[in-house]
Motif scaffolding. Structure first.
Motif, short mmCIF file in Angstrom:
data_model
loop_
_atom_site.label_atom_id
_atom_site.label_comp_id
_atom_site.label_asym_id
_atom_site.label_seq_id
_atom_site.Cartn_x
_atom_site.Cartn_y
_atom_site.Cartn_z
N THR A 97 0.82 -1.21 0.00
CA THR A 97 0.00 0.00 0.00
C THR A 97 0.85 1.25 0.00
O THR A 97 0.62 2.19 -0.77
CB THR A 97 -0.93 0.00 1.23
N ILE A 98 1.86 1.28 0.85
CA ILE A 98 2.72 2.47 0.95
C ILE A 98 3.54 2.65 -0.32
O ILE A 98 3.75 3.78 -0.79
CB ILE A 98 3.62 2.36 2.19
N PHE A 101 1.22 4.07 -2.87
CA PHE A 101 0.96 5.47 -2.55
C PHE A 101 2.13 6.36 -2.98
O PHE A 101 1.93 7.46 -3.50
CB PHE A 101 0.72 5.63 -1.05
N ILE A 172 -1.78 8.08 6.29
CA ILE A 172 -1.77 7.05 5.25
C ILE A 172 -1.02 5.81 5.74
O ILE A 172 -1.47 4.67 5.54
CB ILE A 172 -1.16 7.60 3.96
N ALA A 176 -2.60 2.11 6.40
CA ALA A 176 -2.03 0.94 5.71
C ALA A 176 -1.82 -0.23 6.67
O ALA A 176 -1.89 -1.39 6.26
CB ALA A 176 -0.72 1.31 5.03
N ARG A 184 -9.98 0.09 6.16
CA ARG A 184 -8.78 0.40 5.39
C ARG A 184 -9.11 0.62 3.92
O ARG A 184 -8.68 1.61 3.31
CB ARG A 184 -7.76 -0.73 5.55
N TYR A 187 -10.97 3.91 3.24
CA TYR A 187 -10.13 5.10 3.24
C TYR A 187 -9.33 5.21 1.95
O TYR A 187 -9.31 6.29 1.33
CB TYR A 187 -9.17 5.06 4.44
N PHE A 188 -8.71 4.13 1.52
CA PHE A 188 -7.86 4.23 0.33
C PHE A 188 -8.68 4.34 -0.95
O PHE A 188 -8.23 4.96 -1.92
CB PHE A 188 -6.89 3.04 0.28
N LEU A 191 -9.42 7.97 -0.94
CA LEU A 191 -8.21 8.73 -1.25
C LEU A 191 -7.93 8.72 -2.74
O LEU A 191 -7.66 9.78 -3.35
CB LEU A 191 -7.03 8.13 -0.48
N MET A 271 -7.74 16.83 1.46
CA MET A 271 -7.09 15.79 2.25
C MET A 271 -7.41 15.92 3.73
O MET A 271 -7.65 14.91 4.42
CB MET A 271 -5.59 15.82 2.03
N ASN A 275 -9.31 13.09 5.90
CA ASN A 275 -8.72 12.55 7.12
C ASN A 275 -9.58 12.82 8.34
O ASN A 275 -9.63 11.99 9.27
CB ASN A 275 -7.31 13.13 7.31
#
Length: 365
Positions: A97-98, A101, A172, A176, A184, A187-188, A191, A271, A275
């Motif tokens: 995921t990171i 991103f 983020i 993750a 999870r 949220y993504f 995003l 953002m 959040n």
């Protein structure tokens, strides 16, 4: 507790299908890959110099340190056991995921920079007039007419220009590593939808530079008073230095870290709104702080001249709709854990948060 990574294939009796997480990665890959293919030079340059590359290389170590700290708090008797369990359950998924991103962040910068060259800032005159009309004067004048203490200017600069990216990246990373797959993914999904709808579609449809760049691009002295206010304020010179940095990148068509000029929509506001919604769904107290921060970012975006007020309004409205849509996808019907049972006997701010939470409810019977 979920023990499977994000990216898996689930066999059925007839075929192998993609999980929602794989579908999300595919869309993210298309988003980032399109930027890399169409604008390879800008995409490569968006990852910055040696310092930023070192940060990417050190990110796994920083995350391990963060997990160790969380282990000391959550499981003081065996913090290493906590870290091992987290890595087993979420290690592959979180790192994937990171990593995705990080690529999408480079793509976002690439699109923002290239769109500035491909599409003229045609909407600024309209947005400036509209902003002044609906607010009975330029909103930046109203923000600077308030009797604010001297430290407030410096605080806004710190919250907007320095803290924002660190908080976004931190949330983020936090998301993750979450065990709750539905939360999870929600949220993504929100995003990525925000990046596409606001960062690409709305950016092209409402191409504008913002008050701080208006007179450079269109001539005249429409925002001369704003520029004077910035020059004489506590943190205004630093804000103008950032503006000069972005304008130089635009004028030379050279991609640098954080380059790109864009007013409509405000991704800063988008953002922090996303959040705040996310954190509010997890914890009311933390969510309340996040909403306060979102309000300050909206105020600061106008106060410093980066945005017209309507840029933030469009961002907030769009993110609210996206968040509501993701509830239908990832929250089971009838699950109202994020709703508030009553608004009676609550302070005014709690009432506002309650109404936002109520608005998120799944409308299906």
């Amino acid at each position: 507790m979920e023990t499977t990574p994000d990216i898996v294939l689930e066999p059925t009796a007839w075929r192998t299908r993609l999980t929602p997480s794989v579908g999300l990665v595919v869309v993210a890959a298309v988003y980032a890959g399109t930027a890399a293919v169409l604008f390879p030079t800008s995409f490569a340059a968006s990852f910055g110099g040696i310092r930023l590359l070192m940060f990417y290389l050190l990110l796994p170590i920083l995350m391990l340190l963060g997990l160790a700290f969380a282990g000391i708090i959550q499981q003081p008797g065996s913090p290493l056991g906590y870290v091992r369990a987290k890595i087993r359950s979420r290690g592959i998924g979180a790192m994937t995921t990171i990593g995705v991103f990080t690529l999408c962040l480079g793509a976002f910068t690439t699109y923002k920079h290239e769109f500035s060259s491909l599409v003229s800032f045609f909407a600024d005159p309209l947005f400036a007039r509209l902003d002044a009309t609906i607010h009975f004067g330029d909103p930046w004048r109203w923000t600077r007419a308030l009797p604010l203490p001297g430290f407030f200017d410096r605080m806004l600069y710190f919250l907007y220009s320095q803290l924002w990216l660190a908080l976004v990246a931190g949330i983020i990373v936090f998301a993750a590593w979450m065990e709750d797959a539905a939360t999870r993914l929600r949220y993504f999904t929100a995003l990525l939808s925000t990046a596409i709808l606001l960062g690409v579609v709305a950016r092209l449809a409402g191409s504008s530079a913002g008050p701080i760049f208006y007179d450079r691009l269109f001539g005249g002295d429409r925002f001369a008073d704003l520029m004077s206010a910035l020059k004489t304020s506590d943190s205004g010179p630093e804000t103008l230095q950032i503006a000069d940095y972005l304008y130089a990148s635009y004028a030379s068509n050279e991609t640098v870290v954080g380059s790109g000029i864009s007013a409509m929509p405000s991704f800063h506001v988008a953002m922090v709104t996303l959040n705040a919604l996310f954190l509010w769904s997890l914890n009311r107290r933390v969510g309340s702080i996040a909403w306060l921060y979102a309000g300050l970012i909206l105020f600061g975006s106008v106060y410093a001249g980066w945005h017209y007020a309507i840029d933030g309004y469009v961002s907030i409205a769009t993110v609210l709709m996206i968040w509501r849509w993701t509830r239908r996808r990832y929250v089971a019907p009838g699950d109202h854990r994020n709703d508030t049972a009553t608004i009676a006997s609550k302070p005014a701010l709690d009432v506002a948060w309650t109404l936002v939470a109520w608005w998120q409810r799944d409308p299906r019977p």
